[in-house]
Design an enzyme around this catalytic site. Sequence first.
Site, PDB file in Angstrom:
ATOM      1  N   GLU A 604      25.966 -22.373  38.577  1.00 50.32           N
ATOM      2  CA  GLU A 604      24.601 -21.847  38.441  1.00 50.32           C
ATOM      3  C   GLU A 604      24.576 -20.589  37.582  1.00 50.32           C
ATOM      4  OE1 GLU A 604      22.137 -22.559  42.123  1.00 50.32           O
ATOM      5  OE2 GLU A 604      23.890 -21.605  42.997  1.00 50.32           O
ATOM      6  N   CYS A 675      21.903 -30.986  40.732  1.00 49.73           N
ATOM      7  CA  CYS A 675      20.916 -31.012  41.814  1.00 49.73           C
ATOM      8  C   CYS A 675      19.752 -30.059  41.535  1.00 49.73           C
ATOM      9  CB  CYS A 675      21.570 -30.675  43.142  1.00 49.73           C
ATOM     10  SG  CYS A 675      22.394 -29.087  43.138  1.00 49.73           S
TER      11      CYS A 675
HETATM   12  C1  PEP Z   1      19.546 -24.599  41.470  1.00 45.95           C
HETATM   13  O1  PEP Z   1      19.614 -23.391  41.274  1.00 45.95           O
HETATM   14  O2  PEP Z   1      19.400 -25.437  40.561  1.00 45.95           O
HETATM   15  C2  PEP Z   1      19.612 -25.125  42.831  1.00 45.95           C
HETATM   16  C3  PEP Z   1      19.689 -26.402  43.069  1.00 45.95           C
HETATM   17  O3  PEP Z   1      19.535 -24.222  43.833  1.00 45.95           O
HETATM   18  P1  PEP Z   1      18.181 -23.493  44.265  1.00 45.95           P
HETATM   19  O4  PEP Z   1      17.036 -24.080  43.504  1.00 45.95           O
HETATM   20  O5  PEP Z   1      18.034 -23.690  45.736  1.00 45.95           O
HETATM   21  O6  PEP Z   1      18.450 -22.077  43.895  1.00 45.95           O
HETATM   22 MG    MG Z   2      20.308 -22.107  42.894  1.00 40.98          MG
END
Ligand code: PEP
Ligand code: MG
Length: 757
Positions: A604, A675
Site C-alpha cells: 500500500e 483488494c
Molecule cells: C487499500 O488501501 O486499498 C485497502 C484495501 O485498504 P483500505 O481501503 O481499508 O485502507
Molecule cells: Mg489501505
Amino acid sequence: MLDELRRIVQKVNAAKDLNSALEIIVRRVRKTFSTQVCSVYLQDNDINGHVLMASEGLNKEAVGNVSLGLGQGLVGLVAKHAEPINLEDASLHPSYYYLKETGEEIFHAFLGVPIIHHRKVLGVLVVQHEKRRRFDEGEEAFLITLSAQLAGVIAHAEATGAIKGVSPSGQKISDTIFSGVSGAPGVAIGQITVVFPLADLDQIPERRISDIEREIQFFNRCLGAVQDDMRALQNQLAGQIPEEELQLFDAYVRMLDDNVLGNEVVRRIEQGFWAQGALSYVAKEHIRTFEMMNNEYLSERSVDIRDLCSRILFYLQEKESIVIEYADDTILVSDELTPAMLVDVPKEKLRGLISVKGSSNSHVAILARAMGVPTVMGAVDLPLNQLDSHEIILDGYDGVVISNPSSQMLARYGDTIKEQDHLIAGLENLKNLPCETPDNHRVRLWVNTGLMSDIVNSLDQGAEGIGLFRTEVPFLLSERFPSEQEQADIYREQLRTFAPNFVTMRSLDVGGDKDLPYFPINEENPFLGWRGIRVTLDHPEIFMAQIRAMLRASIGFGNLQIMLPMVSNVNEVTSSLQLIKKAHRELLQEGLNIKFPPIGVMIEVPGAVYQTRALAKLVDFISVGSNDLTQYLLAVDRNNPRVANLYSAFHPAVLQALQYVVSQARLESKSVSICGEMAGDPGAAVLLMAMGFDVLSMNASSLLRVKSVIRDVTLKSAKKLLDQVLKMDDPQLIRNAVDLTLRNAGVDRLLRSSRAN
Ligand code: PEP
Ligand code: MG
C-alpha cells in the site's frame, strides 16, 4: 492589512444570509480602501447575467434591480477572463457599459476582481473612485486575496438560498445542482434526514414539530437546569477565585435571568421549530451580533453566549434521546458520515447517502459501495442545517445532488432508476456461471467484507472467497476493544460461512481516517502517521489478542489467511511473524489443534512496491491495497474532495507500480491479489487480469458487473489493451481507451453503472 482582512472574513463568515454577507463586504471594503464605491455583482444563471447584489456608493435603488448580460461591460469582461481589471478611467475602455440607474458616471477609477470558487466564477467584486487614478498594486493584491477568501462563504450563502428555491436575484428556481464526487454508483430519489454529532450548536438541523406546548415546557425545564447550575457554580467558587472572574458568572446568570435569550428561543419554537434548532438559531444570531462588534471586549462575549447555549443544548440532548423517524425513502446526510450512522437506518428504508466531507475512497464510501447504496461524497457546498425533510435527487454515478427537482427532472431520473433495476436483474443470471474469459482464462473473484450483512450479500453474488475482511469495522462499531472471545465469535462466523473457501483477515488497520472512539489518535498528518501495522506492533497485546482470536476461530475450517496492512519495511513483517508464531505456539500449548495459516503482506506504500520481492520471500502471498497505494503514489488524500479529481487508479504511475508488483511476486512464485476498490471497476479489472493478478477482490455489489465484463473480453484483447495503455501518459486518455475496449466488446451498458472512482 492582514488584521483587517481577517476581520472582514470573520464577519462575513458569521453573516446569516447572502444579502447580509454582501452588505458587510461592501461596507467594510469601501472603508478599508478609503474609496467611494464598493459593489458586488453575482452571476445569476436564471437571467443569464450579473446582478448588482450589493453596493456602498452607487444608487441604492439600483441594488437588486440592475444587471449586465454575461460578458457585458467591464464586469462581464472580468468574469469572462477570470482576471482583474484595473483602470484609471473606466469610461475610456471599449467594454465600458454605463448603467444609468447606478449613477456611476462620476466614478472614473475602476478595479474589478473575479470571485472564483472551485474554478467557477461566481461574480465580481468592484471598487471605484471619482479621481482618475490607478488602484495601486497593494490594493489590487488585497482585493484578490479577499475575494479568494470570500468565494467559499458566498458560495455557501448562495447554496442556502438555492435549497429554498431562490436564485441570488430572488427568482424562483428548481433543479439546483450541488457537486460532490461519486461515492457509490446508483440513483436515488428521497427525503433527507440529517444526522449530526451531539453537542455541536453549529450542526443542528432545522426540524418541524407539532406539539409546541410540550416543546416549550421542555425547553424551559432545560433552561432552568442551566440557571441552577450557574448559581450553584457561582456559590461554590465565591471566595476561591478573584472577584473579577466571579463577575463573569454574574453576567451568565443575568443573561439567563432576564430571559432575553430564552424568550427568543420560545418565540421560534412557537413558529413550529424544535427546541434544539430554535436554540441553535437564536444562539448563532447572538454570536454573530457580538462578533460583529468592533469593541474587543464585547466581541469576546460571543464566546460566553456559545458556552451558555451549549450548556442548554447539553440538557436538551441529554434529557431527550432523539428517536429518528426514518422516511421510507430516506437519504441520510451528515457533515461526516460514520459507519455507525449507516447501520442505524433500517436497510429497507435507506435509499442514499451524502457526506459533506470525505471522498470516493474514504472508508465510509467503501462501506456504502459494499452495501450497494448510492452515495455522494464531498458535497462541500450543501447547506447542511437547511436540508432536513427536503426531497432531492441523488446521482451517485456523477456525484451530484439536485435540490428542488422539477417534474421533468424527477421523470428523467425515475427512468434511470428503472434502467438500473433492469440491469441489476439482468446480472442475476450470471451468479452461478464461472468467471472465465471467452478464450478460457479463469479469474478468481473474491469479496471485501466488514459488516456481517456483507457475508450474506457476498454469498448471494456468488463470491468464491474473501480477499479482505476489514476487521476494524466491528472494532469501529463497538464501544471498547472487543475481547478475544467476542472477536473469535465474529471471525468464526465469516470463516464458517465461506468454508472451504479462503477468508483473508487483515490485522487491525486503524489510524488514518479510521478512528476508534475509544482509542483516539490525534495527529497532524494521520495518513502518514501511526496507522495499521505501526499501531499494532506498538501494542502487541492488541495484536496478539486479535491473532489468537483469528486462529481459534479457524479451528475445524482451515480456511484462514492473515494479511498485514500498511507495511513499509521488512522488519515490520518479521516482527509480526514472530508474534503470529508465538500466538500459534501458545494455542498449541493450550491443547488446541490449529493449522498455521498462510500469511500475506499488503502493498500500500510506494516504498513497499520496490521491496515486493524481499517481502514476498518472507510470506505466502502479496495483496495490493490500491486505495492507499494510489493516495500515496499521487500524494492525493483519499478523503479530500478538493483534490478528488486528481485521484485516479488509471494514472500511469499506479498502473506501472501494479505491473511491477506482479512481476516481482512472480519471481518468488508467490500468489498476488488486489483488494483495492479499482478491482471492482470493470474496466480496471480487465487491465488487472491482463497484468496477471491471481485474485481480484472487490465489494460484493461490483462482483457481477466485473464477471459480466470478463466473460465478454478475451485475455488476448485485455493484454493488447494493457500494452497500449502502459505506453500512454494521461490518466484520462487511458480511461477512454479502456472504455472503448469495453464498448467494442459490447459491454458498455456497464460503464456508467459501475464507475465509482
Ligand atoms: C487499500 O488501501 O486499498 C485497502 C484495501 O485498504 P483500505 O481501503 O481499508 O485502507
Ligand atoms: Mg489501505
